[in-house]
Motif scaffolding. Structure first.
Motif, PDB file in Angstrom:
ATOM      1  N   GLU A  65      46.299  41.006  44.104  1.00 50.84           N
ATOM      2  CA  GLU A  65      45.396  40.727  45.051  1.00 50.84           C
ATOM      3  C   GLU A  65      46.985  41.477  45.869  1.00 50.84           C
ATOM      4  O   GLU A  65      48.677  41.740  45.362  1.00 50.84           O
ATOM      5  CB  GLU A  65      46.260  39.394  45.115  1.00 50.84           C
ATOM      6  N   ALA A  66      46.496  42.424  46.901  1.00 57.04           N
ATOM      7  CA  ALA A  66      47.376  43.660  47.801  1.00 57.04           C
ATOM      8  C   ALA A  66      48.841  42.903  48.590  1.00 57.04           C
ATOM      9  O   ALA A  66      49.720  43.480  48.522  1.00 57.04           O
ATOM     10  CB  ALA A  66      46.234  43.736  49.121  1.00 57.04           C
ATOM     11  N   ARG A  76      45.887  29.853  54.785  1.00 53.72           N
ATOM     12  CA  ARG A  76      46.355  29.788  56.700  1.00 53.72           C
ATOM     13  C   ARG A  76      45.304  29.147  56.789  1.00 53.72           C
ATOM     14  O   ARG A  76      45.775  28.819  58.237  1.00 53.72           O
ATOM     15  CB  ARG A  76      46.837  31.334  56.985  1.00 53.72           C
ATOM     16  N   THR A 216      49.810  44.570  44.883  1.00 55.93           N
ATOM     17  CA  THR A 216      49.140  45.540  44.587  1.00 55.93           C
ATOM     18  C   THR A 216      47.699  45.827  44.916  1.00 55.93           C
ATOM     19  O   THR A 216      47.083  45.191  45.142  1.00 55.93           O
ATOM     20  CB  THR A 216      49.204  44.618  42.560  1.00 55.93           C
ATOM     21  N   VAL A 218      44.668  47.894  46.772  1.00 50.77           N
ATOM     22  CA  VAL A 218      43.631  48.266  45.490  1.00 50.77           C
ATOM     23  C   VAL A 218      43.013  49.846  45.788  1.00 50.77           C
ATOM     24  O   VAL A 218      42.635  49.255  47.987  1.00 50.77           O
ATOM     25  CB  VAL A 218      42.101  47.789  44.679  1.00 50.77           C
ATOM     26  N   GLY A 350      43.996  33.897  61.392  1.00 50.12           N
ATOM     27  CA  GLY A 350      43.914  34.346  60.421  1.00 50.12           C
ATOM     28  C   GLY A 350      42.533  34.974  60.613  1.00 50.12           C
ATOM     29  O   GLY A 350      42.566  34.811  61.612  1.00 50.12           O
ATOM     30  N   VAL A 352      38.541  34.921  59.994  1.00 51.30           N
ATOM     31  CA  VAL A 352      37.496  33.826  59.119  1.00 51.30           C
ATOM     32  C   VAL A 352      36.079  35.087  59.206  1.00 51.30           C
ATOM     33  O   VAL A 352      36.269  36.246  59.872  1.00 51.30           O
ATOM     34  CB  VAL A 352      36.575  32.924  60.091  1.00 51.30           C
ATOM     35  N   TYR A 375      32.127  33.705  54.088  1.00 47.89           N
ATOM     36  CA  TYR A 375      31.907  31.985  54.354  1.00 47.89           C
ATOM     37  C   TYR A 375      31.268  31.852  55.479  1.00 47.89           C
ATOM     38  O   TYR A 375      31.600  30.084  55.648  1.00 47.89           O
ATOM     39  CB  TYR A 375      33.318  31.729  53.653  1.00 47.89           C
ATOM     40  N   ALA A 381      35.771  24.302  50.279  1.00 44.76           N
ATOM     41  CA  ALA A 381      35.156  24.231  49.313  1.00 44.76           C
ATOM     42  C   ALA A 381      33.732  25.363  48.329  1.00 44.76           C
ATOM     43  O   ALA A 381      33.925  25.931  47.150  1.00 44.76           O
ATOM     44  CB  ALA A 381      34.146  22.998  49.329  1.00 44.76           C
ATOM     45  N   ALA A 383      34.002  28.697  48.698  1.00 47.47           N
ATOM     46  CA  ALA A 383      34.879  30.004  47.887  1.00 47.47           C
ATOM     47  C   ALA A 383      35.477  29.338  46.092  1.00 47.47           C
ATOM     48  O   ALA A 383      34.982  30.146  45.951  1.00 47.47           O
ATOM     49  CB  ALA A 383      36.260  30.502  48.439  1.00 47.47           C
TER      50      ALA A 383
END
Ligand SMILES: Cc1cc2nc3c(=O)[nH]c(=O)nc-3n(C[C@H](O)[C@H](O)[C@H](O)COP(=O)(O)OP(=O)(O)OC[C@H]3O[C@@H](n4cnc5c(N)ncnc54)[C@H](O)[C@@H]3O)c2cc1C
Length: 437
Positions: A65-66, A76, A216, A218, A350, A352, A375, A381, A383
């Protein structure tokens, strides 16, 4: 190799969820070289649940995960647990046949049930999951008629007895808002504390010994030997397979460019009020469901504790703006005049992930890379439920996932024009809403 700098404003999310979250499980960042069976990019519901089911299948996964776990949409969102897709089941039946609509409906319900199971199995008390159902409120006679016919169809064609129609008076009694012409009650699903849900998943994975690296990023992936090498600024991971679980945040670095152009990121925002006890808003939304309305530029609302949360899509650009939040606040007061003097304490947003066909996509890019993205704003639910199917694909299975596994991954034509296109579509939807269609 160019290292992307993440937007710092996004790191400090002023969300109610953050203000009321449980203690975070701690995870270090990657240091040096490591080897696993499967590397998963993305520490949200998709990535974490996939890791859980890969371990059940006897494989060793790593989640990368960054930012911190739940930094993306999983930490969120609005916390509405629903088995619906952005496109209705009746439309799916019209375009793809009744059997496909039935399969998609079953997948949705399965995903909702899975949320309850996960909360129980991992003991995620902080998720405060309430299977209270949802109410879709019609903003005019035309859309109410649509809800009536949808409810009848859902009962007759899908055998779904969880849907029923409420009159204008019943909707007013439920919501405390008097502008609606009626509504459709759906007893499946409910509401959850989304950040505590994802943090609880991560804590559960940690207890199972699953490796998670936070902070971290990628920055590159290449094929090597019989697997892949995942490059980060602080080390490398070698794995036989890769899972891309970055959804609307797939453009953080070029490492996930292969899925980025299948998604249009669309900003969605939320506000939360102060506790309503002792204010004119006390008693609103007492049944604790989630509520949406039928406008295309949909607004939605729910309670969390004693606060009212109000959200919507619309005049939000690349980042948050004070005027866009002010517009959302104005819409909330128009809907609930009782909130005119109530203070808004939290504002956040955030992205979508919208797709061309309004459906999520799960599949294989090649013999080493699996993805699950898109999504369309309904991933709490879906994901988290989809993790087991992603794991099945990784281990060579071919689960029956209706339209979700249609191949190849459809890419957005003229992707470079997505921002003006989003503004154009939003404007068109606002126009249709304004003229009542
Ligand atoms: C404001 C808002 C409200 C919403 N409300 C609802 C709702 O009420 N109900 C509902 O069902 N759905 C809702 N959604 C949608 C739902 O939150 C998402 O569908 C779901 O969280 C997607 O989970 P995910 O794990 O696939 O992606 P995410 O949770 O977004 O996780 C992706 C992660 O990938 C990481 N990442 C990206 N690139 C890299 C890289 N190169 N290296 C390492 N890590 C990387 C990101 O940092 C991010 O944390 C909402 C979304 C938003 C934004």
């Amino acid at each position: 190799m160019k290292v992307m700098v993440l937007p710092t404003s996004s790191v400090d999310i002023d969300s109610l969820w953050r203000a009321t979250s449980v203690a975070r499980p701690e995870f270090g960042s990657l240091s040096g070289d490591q080897s696993f069976d499967v590397a998963i990019i993305g520490g949200g519901y998709t990535g974490l649940c996939t890791a859980r089911y890969l371990v059940k299948a006897g494989l060793s996964p790593v989640v990368i995960e960054a930012n911190r776990i739940g930094w993306g949409a999983s930490g969120r969102n609005g916390g509405v647990v629903s088995g619906k897709f952005r496109v209705g089941f009746k439309d799916i039946a019209a375009r793809h046949g009744l059997d496909t609509a039935r399969r998609m409906h079953a997948l949705g319900l399965e995903a909702v049930d899975h949320v309850g199971q996960l909360v129980e199995e991992l003991g995620i008390a902080g998720a405060d999951y309430r299977p209270s159902g949802s109410l879709r409120c019609a903003h005019n006679a035309h859309t109410f008629e649509g809800l009536r016919s949808e409810a009848t169809w859902m009962r007759e064609a899908l055998g779904d007895t969880g849907v029923s129609i409420l009159s204008a008076g019943e909707v007013a009694a439920e919501t405390g808002s008097h502008g609606f012409t009626g509504g459709m009650l759906n007893t499946h699903g409910g509401v959850i504390h989304p950040l505590n849900f994802v943090l609880g998943m991560a804590a559960g994975l940690k207890a199972l010994g699953i490796v998670i690296h936070e902070n971290t990023t990628v920055i590159g992936v290449r094929r090597e030997g019989v697997g892949v090498v995942v490059e980060t600024p602080t080390g490398r991971i070698t794995a036989r397979q890769l899972v891309i679980a970055t959804n609307s945040y797939s453009d953080l670095t070029p490492a996930t460019a292969s899925v980025r152009t299948s998604i249009i990121p669309f900003r969605s925002a939320m506000i939360a009020t102060e506790p309503l006890a002792g204010t004119p808003g006390a008693g609103l939304l007492a049944s604790g469901r989630s509520y949406t309305e039928t406008r295309r530029m949909m607004r939605w609302f729910r309670k969390s504790g004693d606060r009212l949360l109000y959200g919507g899509r619309g005049a939000f650009g690349k980042s948050d703006s004070a005027s866009a939040f002010a517009a959302l606040e104005k819409a909330m007061v128009r809907q609930f005049p009782q909130l005119a003097s109530v203070r808004v304490t939290h504002r956040w947003s955030g992205l979508v992930a919208m797709t061309l066909d309004s459906l999520p996509h799960l599949g294989r890019l090649d013999d080493r890379v699996v993805y699950s993205v898109g999504y369309n704003g309904t991933g709490v639910a879906l994901a988290s439920g989809i993790g087991r199917h992603v794991a099945a694909l990784v281990t060579g299975g071919s689960p029956d996932l209706g339209l979700l596994t249609r191949q190849p991954l459809p890419h957005i034509p003229l992707y470079g024009l997505r921002e003006p296109a989003v503004r154009l579509v939003a404007g068109w939807y606002q126009f249709l809403d304004a003229i009542g269609r």
